[in-house]
Scaffold this motif. Structure first.
Motif, PDB file in Angstrom:
ATOM      1  N   ALA A  15       0.829  -1.210   0.000  1.00 58.00           N
ATOM      2  CA  ALA A  15       0.000   0.000   0.000  1.00 58.00           C
ATOM      3  C   ALA A  15       0.868   1.266   0.000  1.00 58.00           C
ATOM      4  O   ALA A  15       0.585   2.217  -0.739  1.00 58.00           O
ATOM      5  N   ASP A  16       1.925   1.264   0.803  1.00 57.56           N
ATOM      6  CA  ASP A  16       2.828   2.418   0.830  1.00 57.56           C
ATOM      7  C   ASP A  16       3.487   2.641  -0.528  1.00 57.56           C
ATOM      8  O   ASP A  16       3.636   3.777  -0.983  1.00 57.56           O
ATOM      9  N   ARG A  19       0.976   4.216  -2.855  1.00 58.86           N
ATOM     10  CA  ARG A  19       0.751   5.630  -2.549  1.00 58.86           C
ATOM     11  C   ARG A  19       1.898   6.502  -3.068  1.00 58.86           C
ATOM     12  O   ARG A  19       1.688   7.663  -3.408  1.00 58.86           O
ATOM     13  N   PHE A  64      -6.673   5.679  -7.361  1.00 56.31           N
ATOM     14  CA  PHE A  64      -6.120   6.318  -6.170  1.00 56.31           C
ATOM     15  C   PHE A  64      -6.642   5.693  -4.875  1.00 56.31           C
ATOM     16  O   PHE A  64      -6.122   5.992  -3.802  1.00 56.31           O
ATOM     17  N   ALA A  67      -4.650   1.489  -2.879  1.00 57.49           N
ATOM     18  CA  ALA A  67      -3.868   1.228  -1.657  1.00 57.49           C
ATOM     19  C   ALA A  67      -4.788   1.014  -0.464  1.00 57.49           C
ATOM     20  O   ALA A  67      -4.573   0.103   0.344  1.00 57.49           O
ATOM     21  N   ASP A  68      -5.819   1.820  -0.360  1.00 53.70           N
ATOM     22  CA  ASP A  68      -6.764   1.659   0.747  1.00 53.70           C
ATOM     23  C   ASP A  68      -7.537   0.354   0.626  1.00 53.70           C
ATOM     24  O   ASP A  68      -7.816  -0.310   1.628  1.00 53.70           O
ATOM     25  N   THR A  71      -5.408  -2.494   1.769  1.00 55.34           N
ATOM     26  CA  THR A  71      -5.213  -2.408   3.218  1.00 55.34           C
ATOM     27  C   THR A  71      -6.423  -2.969   3.953  1.00 55.34           C
ATOM     28  O   THR A  71      -6.282  -3.804   4.859  1.00 55.34           O
TER      29      THR A  71
END
Length: 103
Positions: A15-16, A19, A64, A67-68, A71
């Motif tokens: 995820a990082d 981002r 966008f 990543a969320d 997670t």
């Protein structure tokens, strides 16, 4: 209690990386790989929580949000895993998706 830290760390790392990735990388393949991973993790979680029911598909919330989405799906999956083997398999799933995404 089962230690699912390797899974949550792998998910957070991916995820990082997402981002921090440029928009062009997300458009080429990274976001699609992340969404596919999130959908697979959600499917696996639903299979444990609601066996025998038709899994619902995680919607595409846009590049966008990828990543969320991984997670949330990764943390949900970590909650339902029962064995170290399942954790290792899930970590491998995340790592393979991250490599295919190129991040």
């Amino acid at each position: 209690m089962l230690d699912t830290t390797p899974l949550t760390k792998a998910v957070e790392h991916f995820a990082d990386r997402l981002r921090a990735a440029p928009q062009s990388r997300l458009q080429r393949s990274a976001a699609a790989e992340a969404l596919a991973l999130a959908r697979e993790m959600a499917r696996r979680t639903q299979a444990v929580e609601e066996p025998g029911t038709e899994p619902r598909e995680m919607p595409d919330a846009g590049m966008f949000a990828a990543a969320d989405q991984i997670t949330v799906a990764g943390h949900d999956l970590a909650l339902v895993l029962d064995t170290e083997e399942q954790v290792a398999e899930a970590v491998e799933l995340v790592e393979e998706a991250r490599k295919r995404a190129g991040v």
